[in-house]
Design a protein around this motif. Structure first.
Motif, PDB file in Angstrom:
ATOM      1  N   GLY A 213       0.966  -1.179  -0.107  1.00  0.00           N
ATOM      2  CA  GLY A 213      -0.098  -0.123   0.148  1.00  0.00           C
ATOM      3  C   GLY A 213       0.889   1.369   0.119  1.00  0.00           C
ATOM      4  N   PRO A 214       1.668   1.423   1.059  1.00  0.00           N
ATOM      5  CA  PRO A 214       2.592   2.683   0.895  1.00  0.00           C
ATOM      6  C   PRO A 214       3.678   2.622  -0.238  1.00  0.00           C
ATOM      7  CG  PRO A 214       2.445   1.764   3.040  1.00  0.00           C
ATOM      8  CD  PRO A 214       2.083   0.618   2.341  1.00  0.00           C
ATOM      9  N   ALA A 320       7.024  10.019   5.381  1.00  0.00           N
ATOM     10  CA  ALA A 320       8.499   9.754   4.927  1.00  0.00           C
ATOM     11  C   ALA A 320       8.505   9.838   3.382  1.00  0.00           C
ATOM     12  CB  ALA A 320       9.117   8.632   5.596  1.00  0.00           C
ATOM     13  N   PHE A 321       7.695   9.092   2.697  1.00  0.00           N
ATOM     14  CA  PHE A 321       7.806   9.053   1.367  1.00  0.00           C
ATOM     15  C   PHE A 321       7.340  10.078   0.612  1.00  0.00           C
ATOM     16  CE2 PHE A 321       6.986   4.017   1.344  1.00  0.00           C
ATOM     17  CZ  PHE A 321       8.416   3.880   1.874  1.00  0.00           C
ATOM     18  N   GLY A 322       6.222  10.847   1.231  1.00  0.00           N
ATOM     19  CA  GLY A 322       5.944  11.989   0.621  1.00  0.00           C
ATOM     20  C   GLY A 322       6.710  13.069   0.857  1.00  0.00           C
ATOM     21  N   ILE A 323       7.372  13.332   2.050  1.00  0.00           N
ATOM     22  CA  ILE A 323       8.257  14.491   2.175  1.00  0.00           C
ATOM     23  C   ILE A 323       9.399  14.046   1.242  1.00  0.00           C
ATOM     24  CG2 ILE A 323       9.951  15.127   4.022  1.00  0.00           C
ATOM     25  CD1 ILE A 323       8.165  14.637   5.901  1.00  0.00           C
ATOM     26  N   ASP A 362      12.131   2.258   1.917  1.00  0.00           N
ATOM     27  CA  ASP A 362      11.274   1.188   2.155  1.00  0.00           C
ATOM     28  C   ASP A 362      12.106   0.013   2.581  1.00  0.00           C
ATOM     29  OD1 ASP A 362       8.364  -0.020   2.175  1.00  0.00           O
ATOM     30  OD2 ASP A 362       9.352  -1.514   0.877  1.00  0.00           O
ATOM     31  N   ALA A 363      13.266  -0.264   1.923  1.00  0.00           N
ATOM     32  CA  ALA A 363      14.050  -1.326   2.354  1.00  0.00           C
ATOM     33  C   ALA A 363      14.671  -1.275   3.824  1.00  0.00           C
ATOM     34  CB  ALA A 363      15.188  -1.535   1.273  1.00  0.00           C
TER      35      ALA A 363
END
Length: 374
Positions: A213-214, A320-323, A362-363
């Motif tokens: 999902g993320p 975190a991914f959005g930033i 993500d890893a």
């Protein structure tokens, strides 16, 4: 204007082989009919022989094209026996110099690979330095926004939230449902073999809520919103709007960078929840079709199969991914030069680097929380 005499080659075998070149060796005279083909064929057969005497004293006119044809027929060097008009000496000299320049430029330095590697490493540190400056300026602007919230860019923030969040619901829902159906279908095929039908809830819940999902939402947002941010800032650079903002005293950070970073930091967790729900719906549809599992039972088993902490991990990944996506897109957007070629190149690099960084992040999350939430 007097008529131009055609270019000719005459071979004299009286006492020694001599080729007399006469006529107008001009581009329009050479291009008539098959004249150029016939002359090149004859030159190829005799041009590079050392015993041939060349007599160019009867040439009435000569341009760069004619000189180039003769130069190539000679093997890109002057023949040993050559009679040439003084007026044509400079033309052949320039053709010779141009050939030497092309020859030198085609050769690569001995340590070309090492130089190329060094250039890549220096470019990486240059990007890292620029990214650090951008991040530091963001922290300063964020502190100012917290101290004086009424002066904050609320209109820009709401506009970016709508463009990056609300308008992305359709594509994330479609991809989420399809991924849920595919994952459920593949898992059901294997679970039927071992009689573990109930474990499809565990497989779908953990893989979608914690990982897919993320990651799916981040990749879609990086390709959609990240490229739009880079292209917007790049166009502002090309049209000199960024320079105009500085002249008017409007800082880039608080009006352009901060609203985009905050908008993606808020929108990404919501898109992650939306993508999770759509993927689970797709998984439920496939599970009911293949395993006969009702949606009510699927929803009932889901809280037991997936601990609540996994939801928070997924939401934290979304923030975190959005930033990261917003910062990378702004970084490449501000580095675009005022030309269209740099705009396309920068937008492509922004999307590729953003997706790569998201996968690496993500890893890292998977390693840090490897023993949490199971």
């Amino acid at each position: 204007m007097p008529p131009v005499s055609p270019p000719t080659l005459t071979v004299n075998h009286a006492d020694q082989t001599t080729i007399r070149v006469a006529g107008a060796w001009l581009v329009h005279a050479l291009s008539e009919g098959r004249r150029l083909h016939d002359l090149q064929t004859e030159l190829t057969n005799k041009g590079q022989r050392d015993d041939i005497h060349w007599d160019l004293s009867q040439i009435s006119a000569l341009d760069h094209v004619g000189a180039q044809i003769l130069w190539r027929a000679w093997g890109k060097k002057k023949p040993q026996h050559l009679v040439l008009q003084p007026v044509h000496e400079g033309l052949f000299q320039r053709v010779a110099e141009a050939s030497q320049v092309n020859l030198v430029s085609a050769k690569r330095p001995l340590f070309y690979s090492i130089m190329q590697l060094g250039d890549i490493v220096l470019g990486f540190f240059e990007h890292l330095y620029g990214f650090s400056i951008l991040l530091g300026q963001l922290m300063i602007d964020l502190a100012g926004f917290i101290r004086h919230p009424l002066r904050g860019p609320w209109k820009e923030l709401s506009a970016n939230l709508y463009r990056m969040g609300a308008q992305a619901l359709g594509i994330t829902a479609l991809v989420g449902i399809l991924i849920g159906i595919v994952l459920s279908y593949l898992s059901a095929q294997q679970l039927l073999t071992f009689g573990g039908d109930l474990f499809i809830v565990n497989i779908l819940g953990m893989s979608i809520i914690r990982e897919l999902g993320p990651l799916l939402a981040a990749i879609l947002v990086a390709g959609r919103s990240g490229s739009a941010i880079t292209a917007q800032l790049g166009v502002m650079r090309v049209t000199e709007e960024l320079d105009a903002m500085l002249v008017m005293g409007i800082p880039h950070g608080s009006r352009l960078i901060l609203p985009k970073v905050l908008a993606l930091a808020i929108a990404m967790p919501l898109l992650v929840i939306w993508t999770d729900v759509m993927a689970l719906i797709g998984g439920m549809i496939s599970a009911q079709a293949l395993l006969g599992m009702s949606p009510e039972f699927f929803v009932y088993k889901l809280p037991d199969a997936v601990p609540l902490l996994n939801y928070w991990i997924g939401l934290g990944k979304g923030v975190a991914f959005g930033i990261l996506i917003a910062l990378i897109a702004c970084h490449y957007g501000l580095r675009i030069k005022p030309n269209t070629e740099s705009l396309g190149h920068g937008t492509t690099n922004s999307v590729v680097i953003a997706i790569t960084v998201v996968i690496i992040a993500d890893a890292i999350f998977a390693i840090i929380f490897s023993k949490v939430g199971y």
